[in-house]
Design a protein around this motif. Structure first.
Motif, PDB file in Angstrom:
ATOM      1  N   UNK A 179       0.840  -1.200   0.000  1.00 40.05           N
ATOM      2  CA  UNK A 179       0.000   0.000   0.000  1.00 40.05           C
ATOM      3  C   UNK A 179       0.875   1.249   0.000  1.00 40.05           C
ATOM      4  N   UNK A 180       1.931   1.261   0.785  1.00 39.03           N
ATOM      5  CA  UNK A 180       2.827   2.419   0.830  1.00 39.03           C
ATOM      6  C   UNK A 180       3.503   2.624  -0.520  1.00 39.03           C
ATOM      7  N   UNK A 181       3.918   1.554  -1.186  1.00 34.90           N
ATOM      8  CA  UNK A 181       4.551   1.672  -2.503  1.00 34.90           C
ATOM      9  C   UNK A 181       3.561   2.185  -3.545  1.00 34.90           C
ATOM     10  N   UNK A 182       2.328   1.697  -3.482  1.00 33.36           N
ATOM     11  CA  UNK A 182       1.294   2.172  -4.413  1.00 33.36           C
ATOM     12  C   UNK A 182       1.007   3.663  -4.200  1.00 33.36           C
ATOM     13  N   UNK A 183       0.863   4.077  -2.960  1.00 30.83           N
ATOM     14  CA  UNK A 183       0.607   5.495  -2.665  1.00 30.83           C
ATOM     15  C   UNK A 183       1.779   6.342  -3.134  1.00 30.83           C
ATOM     16  N   UNK A 184       2.995   5.880  -2.865  1.00 29.97           N
ATOM     17  CA  UNK A 184       4.189   6.614  -3.262  1.00 29.97           C
ATOM     18  C   UNK A 184       4.251   6.793  -4.781  1.00 29.97           C
ATOM     19  N   UNK A 213       1.602   6.634  -6.915  1.00 32.82           N
ATOM     20  CA  UNK A 213       0.394   7.246  -7.485  1.00 32.82           C
ATOM     21  C   UNK A 213       0.147   8.676  -7.012  1.00 32.82           C
ATOM     22  N   UNK A 214       0.886   9.162  -6.027  1.00 33.24           N
ATOM     23  CA  UNK A 214       0.585  10.470  -5.471  1.00 33.24           C
ATOM     24  C   UNK A 214       0.777  11.593  -6.494  1.00 33.24           C
ATOM     25  N   UNK A 215       1.844  11.576  -7.284  1.00 31.59           N
ATOM     26  CA  UNK A 215       2.074  12.671  -8.250  1.00 31.59           C
ATOM     27  C   UNK A 215       1.070  12.665  -9.390  1.00 31.59           C
ATOM     28  N   UNK A 216       0.765  11.524  -9.987  1.00 32.54           N
ATOM     29  CA  UNK A 216      -0.272  11.567 -11.022  1.00 32.54           C
ATOM     30  C   UNK A 216      -1.616  12.081 -10.495  1.00 32.54           C
ATOM     31  N   UNK A 217      -1.974  11.711  -9.281  1.00 36.07           N
ATOM     32  CA  UNK A 217      -3.234  12.172  -8.694  1.00 36.07           C
ATOM     33  C   UNK A 217      -3.180  13.679  -8.454  1.00 36.07           C
ATOM     34  N   UNK A 218      -2.066  14.193  -7.956  1.00 32.62           N
ATOM     35  CA  UNK A 218      -1.920  15.636  -7.725  1.00 32.62           C
ATOM     36  C   UNK A 218      -2.042  16.388  -9.048  1.00 32.62           C
ATOM     37  N   UNK A 219      -1.403  15.900 -10.101  1.00 34.52           N
ATOM     38  CA  UNK A 219      -1.470  16.548 -11.408  1.00 34.52           C
ATOM     39  C   UNK A 219      -2.905  16.569 -11.916  1.00 34.52           C
ATOM     40  N   UNK A 220      -3.611  15.472 -11.812  1.00 36.36           N
ATOM     41  CA  UNK A 220      -5.003  15.400 -12.266  1.00 36.36           C
ATOM     42  C   UNK A 220      -5.879  16.373 -11.472  1.00 36.36           C
ATOM     43  N   UNK A 221      -5.696  16.442 -10.173  1.00 40.68           N
ATOM     44  CA  UNK A 221      -6.485  17.361  -9.337  1.00 40.68           C
ATOM     45  C   UNK A 221      -6.195  18.818  -9.715  1.00 40.68           C
TER      46      UNK A 221
END
Length: 165
Positions: free
Chosen positions: A7-12, A14-22
């Motif tokens: 879960x920590x690796x997935x969050x690490x 996926x965090x930038x793509x999600x920030x860019x989309x937001x």
């Protein structure tokens, strides 16, 4: 790798793509306007180069302009305009010179030498023939162009446009 590490690796990851989309979602109108103004976009290993058109450039493209904008663009872009017996010319702020000349080609004629209305600072770089003609440039320098064309049994009028720096 246990569940927490996964879960920590997935969050690490996926965090930038999600920030860019937001960010794109919240600033979508401004982003859409900026994309519409991009005139040059270059991506290379040295970096990214983006040039956006200003308001005057944006208004110029595809529209008939009000006189005040035409005067403003001319004031910023055109340094000198003139004409003489050899045609007309325009000197632009970037150093480009565009010379125009109307030429009457007589019946039975296949070669013509014409003088330009202004001497190019360097050699001319391009020639365009406008009218009923397919011509070949034989010689081109700072002040004179020599061109050949197919014989015709009728008189023709063409415009020769020469550009250079």
């Amino acid at each position: 790798m246990n569940g927490y590490e996964l879960v920590a690796a997935l969050i690490n990851n996926l965090v930038w793509p999600v920030v860019v989309i937001v960010v794109l979602f919240f600033f979508r109108d401004q982003f859409r306007e900026f994309i519409g103004r991009i005139s040059i976009f270059k991506a290379s290993r040295d970096g990214l180069e983006v040039h956006a058109m200003g308001e005057i450039s944006k208004q110029v493209i595809g529209k008939s302009l009000p006189p005040n904008i035409v005067k403003e663009v001319e004031r910023k872009q055109i340094l000198e305009q003139g004409n003489n017996s050899n045609g007309s010319y325009t000197l632009y702020a970037n150093g480009m010179i565009v010379a125009r000349r109307m030429v009457t080609l007589m019946a039975g004629e296949s070669k013509r030498t014409i003088a330009l209305p202004i001497a190019m600072v360097n050699d001319a770089t391009s020639v365009q023939f406008i009218g009923d003609i397919q011509a070949k440039v034989v010689s081109l320098n700072r002040t004179v162009i020599v061109f050949e064309f197919a014989l015709s049994d009728v008189e023709r009028e063409i415009e020769v446009v020469v550009a250079g720096l």
